[in-house]
Design a protein around this motif. Structure first.
Motif, short mmCIF file in Angstrom:
data_model
loop_
_atom_site.label_atom_id
_atom_site.label_comp_id
_atom_site.label_asym_id
_atom_site.label_seq_id
_atom_site.Cartn_x
_atom_site.Cartn_y
_atom_site.Cartn_z
N PRO A 262 4.95 -7.31 19.69
CA PRO A 262 4.54 -8.57 20.22
C PRO A 262 2.94 -8.72 19.79
N ALA A 263 2.63 -9.84 20.09
CA ALA A 263 0.85 -10.22 19.58
C ALA A 263 0.18 -10.39 21.24
N LEU A 264 -0.78 -9.74 21.39
CA LEU A 264 -1.80 -9.94 22.55
C LEU A 264 -2.51 -11.10 21.99
N VAL A 265 -2.31 -11.96 23.30
CA VAL A 265 -2.85 -13.34 23.26
C VAL A 265 -4.29 -13.40 23.89
N LEU A 266 -5.32 -13.82 23.47
CA LEU A 266 -6.44 -13.61 23.76
C LEU A 266 -7.02 -15.28 23.96
N ASN A 267 -7.86 -15.34 24.86
CA ASN A 267 -8.50 -16.81 25.03
C ASN A 267 -9.48 -17.12 23.98
N ALA A 268 -9.94 -18.20 23.85
CA ALA A 268 -10.94 -18.46 22.62
C ALA A 268 -12.28 -17.46 23.10
N ASP A 269 -12.35 -16.99 24.27
CA ASP A 269 -13.65 -16.08 24.58
C ASP A 269 -13.33 -14.60 24.35
N TYR A 270 -11.95 -14.30 23.77
CA TYR A 270 -11.75 -13.00 23.46
C TYR A 270 -11.48 -12.23 24.81
N ARG A 271 -10.86 -12.84 25.82
CA ARG A 271 -10.37 -12.09 27.04
C ARG A 271 -8.91 -12.55 26.96
N PRO A 272 -8.06 -11.52 27.51
CA PRO A 272 -6.66 -11.92 27.56
C PRO A 272 -6.52 -13.16 28.57
N LEU A 273 -5.41 -13.79 28.16
CA LEU A 273 -5.02 -14.84 29.38
C LEU A 273 -4.76 -14.52 30.68
N SER A 274 -4.11 -13.21 30.53
CA SER A 274 -3.63 -12.60 31.78
C SER A 274 -3.34 -10.92 31.37
N TYR A 275 -3.89 -10.28 32.70
CA TYR A 275 -3.69 -8.69 32.48
C TYR A 275 -2.48 -8.43 33.03
N TYR A 276 -2.02 -8.87 34.06
CA TYR A 276 -0.52 -8.70 34.68
C TYR A 276 0.14 -9.74 34.85
N PRO A 277 1.16 -10.20 34.63
CA PRO A 277 1.49 -9.52 33.37
C PRO A 277 0.83 -9.76 31.82
N MET B 180 3.56 -12.24 4.87
CA MET B 180 2.42 -12.15 5.74
C MET B 180 2.55 -11.06 6.79
N ARG B 181 1.50 -10.28 6.96
CA ARG B 181 1.53 -9.14 7.95
C ARG B 181 1.40 -9.79 9.43
N LEU B 182 2.42 -9.14 10.24
CA LEU B 182 2.37 -9.61 11.38
C LEU B 182 1.22 -9.68 12.34
N PRO B 183 0.62 -10.77 13.16
CA PRO B 183 -0.35 -10.52 13.84
C PRO B 183 -0.16 -9.75 15.05
N SER B 184 -0.95 -8.68 15.38
CA SER B 184 -0.93 -7.83 16.62
C SER B 184 -1.96 -8.23 17.83
N VAL B 185 -3.06 -8.99 17.39
CA VAL B 185 -3.80 -10.02 18.21
C VAL B 185 -4.08 -11.39 17.68
N VAL B 186 -4.02 -12.29 18.42
CA VAL B 186 -4.30 -13.62 18.31
C VAL B 186 -5.36 -14.16 19.18
N SER B 187 -6.31 -15.04 18.86
CA SER B 187 -7.37 -15.61 19.91
C SER B 187 -6.76 -17.17 19.74
N LEU B 188 -6.77 -17.88 20.92
CA LEU B 188 -6.67 -19.07 20.91
C LEU B 188 -7.95 -19.82 20.29
N LYS B 189 -7.57 -20.99 19.65
CA LYS B 189 -8.83 -21.61 19.04
C LYS B 189 -9.30 -22.50 20.15
N ALA B 190 -8.61 -23.12 21.20
CA ALA B 190 -9.35 -23.85 22.12
C ALA B 190 -9.31 -23.21 23.45
N TYR B 191 -10.48 -22.93 24.11
CA TYR B 191 -10.49 -22.44 25.44
C TYR B 191 -9.65 -23.00 26.45
N VAL B 192 -8.86 -22.24 27.05
CA VAL B 192 -8.07 -22.52 28.22
C VAL B 192 -8.90 -21.92 29.60
N LYS B 193 -9.39 -22.79 30.34
CA LYS B 193 -9.97 -22.64 31.61
C LYS B 193 -8.98 -22.19 32.52
#
Length: 185
Positions: free
Chosen positions: A11-26, A61-74
């Motif tokens: 799976p890929a860890l999904v970060l917001n545009a500010d490089y923080r995870p969208l959610s920690y739990y889950p 292509m290599r599989l992404p392990s960490v991705v960041s959203l291009k648009a910030y989700v408030k």
């Protein structure tokens, strides 16, 4: 979308545009298929990759392990009032005896006494404590919650979620999961 964490599923860890995870739990994770789709739709930046690659006859292509959203989700300031979020606020432990077993929820002031089903009146409780308290007021039952129930912020739930890490954390995720935690001297 969040997926079950399996090392084999990559799976890929999904970060917001500010490089923080969208959610920690889950933990905010996408399947490798959803991550690749988001890359091709130009919705994310690839931050880190697995060694594993996927290929077609004309592309690899290599599989992404960490991705960041291009648009910030408030993030929402106040989380939804759900059973899961009550348990997370109360750190998955009975607010009367502290056990993590057989959790349900209890109205501190019983509904038949005018108690509402709100953040400020509902706590996590194990079934034995819930049955023992029954429809009594806390003073009559001699049972008071370990902490006063409150409406948490998303930040409160994220902090509590960090106490319950998933069973698998890929090494490429570590720089992004706890980067805002105060460092020890």
């Amino acid at each position: 979308m969040t997926v079950a964490v399996s090392p084999d599923g990559l799976p890929a860890l999904v970060l917001n545009a500010d490089y923080r995870p969208l959610s920690y739990y889950p933990l905010s994770l996408w399947s490798w298929q959803d991550a690749i789709k988001a890359v091709f739709l130009d919705r994310v930046n690839i931050v880190a990759e697995y060694e594993h690659a996927v290929s077609s006859p004309t592309f690899s292509m290599r599989l992404p392990s960490v991705v960041s959203l291009k648009a910030y989700v408030k993030p929402s300031r106040h989380p939804a009032f759900t059973r899961f979020n009550v348990f997370l606020r109360d750190r998955f432990q009975c607010q009367y005896c502290g056990t993590p077993e057989d959790l349900t929820f209890d109205h501190v002031i019983p509904r038949h006494r005018g108690g509402a089903t709100t953040w400020e009146n509902v706590v996590a409780a194990c079934s034995p404590c819930n049955l023992r308290k029954g429809g009594m007021m806390p003073a009559h039952a001699k049972m008071w919650p370990l902490q006063k129930p409150f409406q948490p912020t998303v930040h409160d739930l994220h902090n509590n979620g960090r106490l319950f890490p998933p069973n698998h954390l890929h090494e490429s995720w570590m720089d992004y999961l706890y980067w805002d935690v105060e460092l020890e001297p």
